[in-house]
Design an enzyme around this catalytic site. Structure first.
Site, PDB file in Angstrom:
ATOM      1  N   GLY A  40     -37.811  -1.076  13.572  1.00  0.00           N
ATOM      2  CA  GLY A  40     -37.141  -2.038  12.694  1.00  0.00           C
ATOM      3  C   GLY A  40     -37.411  -3.498  12.988  1.00  0.00           C
ATOM      4  N   GLU A  98     -34.176  -7.409  18.346  1.00  0.00           N
ATOM      5  CA  GLU A  98     -33.664  -6.278  17.576  1.00  0.00           C
ATOM      6  C   GLU A  98     -33.450  -6.694  16.119  1.00  0.00           C
ATOM      7  OE1 GLU A  98     -33.538  -3.397  16.891  1.00  0.00           O
ATOM      8  OE2 GLU A  98     -31.953  -2.295  17.905  1.00  0.00           O
ATOM      9  N   ASP A  99     -33.564  -5.724  15.231  1.00  0.00           N
ATOM     10  CA  ASP A  99     -33.355  -6.025  13.813  1.00  0.00           C
ATOM     11  C   ASP A  99     -31.877  -6.199  13.486  1.00  0.00           C
ATOM     12  OD1 ASP A  99     -32.788  -3.330  14.229  1.00  0.00           O
ATOM     13  OD2 ASP A  99     -34.038  -2.584  12.596  1.00  0.00           O
ATOM     14  N   ASP A 154     -25.413  -2.996  15.345  1.00  0.00           N
ATOM     15  CA  ASP A 154     -24.439  -2.280  14.510  1.00  0.00           C
ATOM     16  C   ASP A 154     -23.321  -1.751  15.417  1.00  0.00           C
ATOM     17  OD1 ASP A 154     -23.479  -1.042  12.158  1.00  0.00           O
ATOM     18  OD2 ASP A 154     -24.649   0.759  12.507  1.00  0.00           O
ATOM     19  N   LYS A 195     -23.649  -6.811  12.606  1.00  0.00           N
ATOM     20  CA  LYS A 195     -22.571  -6.215  11.801  1.00  0.00           C
ATOM     21  C   LYS A 195     -21.377  -5.994  12.723  1.00  0.00           C
ATOM     22  CE  LYS A 195     -24.675  -2.964   8.634  1.00  0.00           C
ATOM     23  NZ  LYS A 195     -24.942  -1.525   8.416  1.00  0.00           N
ATOM     24  N   VAL A 245     -28.349  -2.169   4.902  1.00  0.00           N
ATOM     25  CA  VAL A 245     -29.346  -3.114   4.395  1.00  0.00           C
ATOM     26  C   VAL A 245     -30.766  -2.632   4.672  1.00  0.00           C
ATOM     27  CG1 VAL A 245     -27.763  -5.063   4.613  1.00  0.00           C
ATOM     28  CG2 VAL A 245     -29.297  -4.530   6.509  1.00  0.00           C
ATOM     29  N   ASP A 247     -35.463  -0.088   7.372  1.00  0.00           N
ATOM     30  CA  ASP A 247     -35.845   0.990   6.456  1.00  0.00           C
ATOM     31  C   ASP A 247     -34.653   1.746   5.898  1.00  0.00           C
ATOM     32  OD1 ASP A 247     -35.183   2.238   9.014  1.00  0.00           O
ATOM     33  OD2 ASP A 247     -35.931   4.085   8.107  1.00  0.00           O
ATOM     34  N   ARG A 270     -39.476  -1.112   4.486  1.00  0.00           N
ATOM     35  CA  ARG A 270     -39.646  -2.047   5.606  1.00  0.00           C
ATOM     36  C   ARG A 270     -40.465  -3.272   5.197  1.00  0.00           C
ATOM     37  NH1 ARG A 270     -37.976   0.534  10.340  1.00  0.00           N
ATOM     38  NH2 ARG A 270     -38.366   2.761  10.489  1.00  0.00           N
TER      39      ARG A 270
HETATM   40  P1  5GP Z   1     -26.601   0.573  16.801  1.00  0.00           P
HETATM   41  O1  5GP Z   1     -27.165   1.325  17.951  1.00  0.00           O
HETATM   42  O2  5GP Z   1     -26.182  -0.844  17.119  1.00  0.00           O
HETATM   43  O3  5GP Z   1     -25.516   1.339  16.083  1.00  0.00           O
HETATM   44  O4  5GP Z   1     -27.684   0.530  15.684  1.00  0.00           O
HETATM   45  C1  5GP Z   1     -28.835  -0.109  15.852  1.00  0.00           C
HETATM   46  C2  5GP Z   1     -29.902   0.465  14.943  1.00  0.00           C
HETATM   47  O5  5GP Z   1     -29.377   1.169  13.826  1.00  0.00           O
HETATM   48  C3  5GP Z   1     -30.684  -0.665  14.369  1.00  0.00           C
HETATM   49  O6  5GP Z   1     -31.724  -1.026  15.243  1.00  0.00           O
HETATM   50  C4  5GP Z   1     -31.192  -0.079  13.082  1.00  0.00           C
HETATM   51  O7  5GP Z   1     -32.384   0.606  13.318  1.00  0.00           O
HETATM   52  C5  5GP Z   1     -30.135   0.885  12.665  1.00  0.00           C
HETATM   53  N1  5GP Z   1     -29.234   0.304  11.649  1.00  0.00           N
HETATM   54  C6  5GP Z   1     -27.957  -0.095  11.789  1.00  0.00           C
HETATM   55  N2  5GP Z   1     -27.459  -0.614  10.659  1.00  0.00           N
HETATM   56  C7  5GP Z   1     -28.465  -0.551   9.755  1.00  0.00           C
HETATM   57  C8  5GP Z   1     -28.594  -0.981   8.381  1.00  0.00           C
HETATM   58  O8  5GP Z   1     -27.693  -1.518   7.727  1.00  0.00           O
HETATM   59  N3  5GP Z   1     -29.799  -0.750   7.807  1.00  0.00           N
HETATM   60  C9  5GP Z   1     -30.845  -0.181   8.461  1.00  0.00           C
HETATM   61  N4  5GP Z   1     -31.973  -0.006   7.787  1.00  0.00           N
HETATM   62  N5  5GP Z   1     -30.772   0.216   9.750  1.00  0.00           N
HETATM   63  C10 5GP Z   1     -29.597   0.022  10.392  1.00  0.00           C
HETATM   64 MG    MG Z   2     -33.666  -0.909  15.195  1.00  0.00          MG
END
Ligand code: 5GP
Ligand code: MG
Length: 184
Positions: free
Chosen positions: A48, A103-104, A107, A135, A157, A163, A169
């Site tokens: 991402g 990081e993208d 979350d 987020k 998103v 993606d 992407r």
């Molecule tokens: P976390 O481990 O913080 O829950 O999530 C991180 C990863 O979840 C991000 O690097 C991303 O790849 C994916 N992710 C979380 N929210 C979104 C979103 O709204 N859209 C997309 N495409 N990927 C997300």
């Molecule tokens: Mg990611």
């Protein structure tokens, strides 16, 4: 420009290409001041963050090197499973290095919480976190990002590296998909 086939799947645009570029220029300037004496190692989280990585390292003209790490993620669903697994590791010794994880989106915090511990265990001198999107409403792990591009609402998103089922992407902006795309 004429609407592409991908554009037609987008319900709304959250950040345009120009807004993203402007914000990254600002972040790059700030990061330059903080990192210029540290010869940092930028580590991008695949897949991402690949586009953000390319833009942020050019916006932050410090002497640095780059690495890539890949972790298991969502599969084709839009909510996380919780467990993090490294599927491609970085290729060098990081002991004593100042890491900047690119990081993208932050979350739940699972991914970055895991990676920060992992890099510290491997001897990194410091681990700084830079995420394009945050987020905060979905956070379950205590993790703080040092640099955040934009705070986003609790919506899934896509675009600018992010993606849905490995597609979208390459959209140059960040947007929200039409609900019917998920049920196709
Ligand atoms: P976390 O481990 O913080 O829950 O999530 C991180 C990863 O979840 C991000 O690097 C991303 O790849 C994916 N992710 C979380 N929210 C979104 C979103 O709204 N859209 C997309 N495409 N990927 C997300
Ligand atoms: Mg990611």
């Amino acid at each position: 420009m004429e609407k592409s086939m991908m554009d037609q799947d987008i319900l709304k645009v959250l950040y345009t290409e120009e807004e993203i570029a402007q914000r990254i220029r600002e972040m790059g300037r700030q990061m330059y001041e903080d990192l210029k004496d540290k010869e940092p190692l930028f580590v991008s989280v695949l897949r991402g963050a690949f586009i953000f990585m390319a833009d942020i390292v050019r916006a932050c003209q410090v002497r640095c090197d780059v690495e890539f790490i890949a972790v298991s993620s969502y599969g084709n669903a839009t909510s996380t499973s919780g467990a993090v697994q490294i599927t491609h590791d970085i290729q060098q010794d990081i002991s004593g290095r100042h890491l900047v994880v690119i990081e993208d989106i932050l979350d739940s915090g699972n991914t970055l919480h895991f990676l920060k511990q992992y890099f510290l265990t491997k001897g990194a001198a410091s681990v700084t976190i830079c995420t394009l999107l945050d987020k905060p409403s979905r956070r379950t792990k205590a993790i703080h990002a040092d640099y955040v591009g934009f705070e986003v609402p609790d919506e899934f998103v896509v675009g600018y590296g992010l993606d849905y089922a490995q597609k979208y992407r390459n959209l140059p902006y960040i947007g929200v998909l039409k609900p019917e795309v998920y049920t196709k």
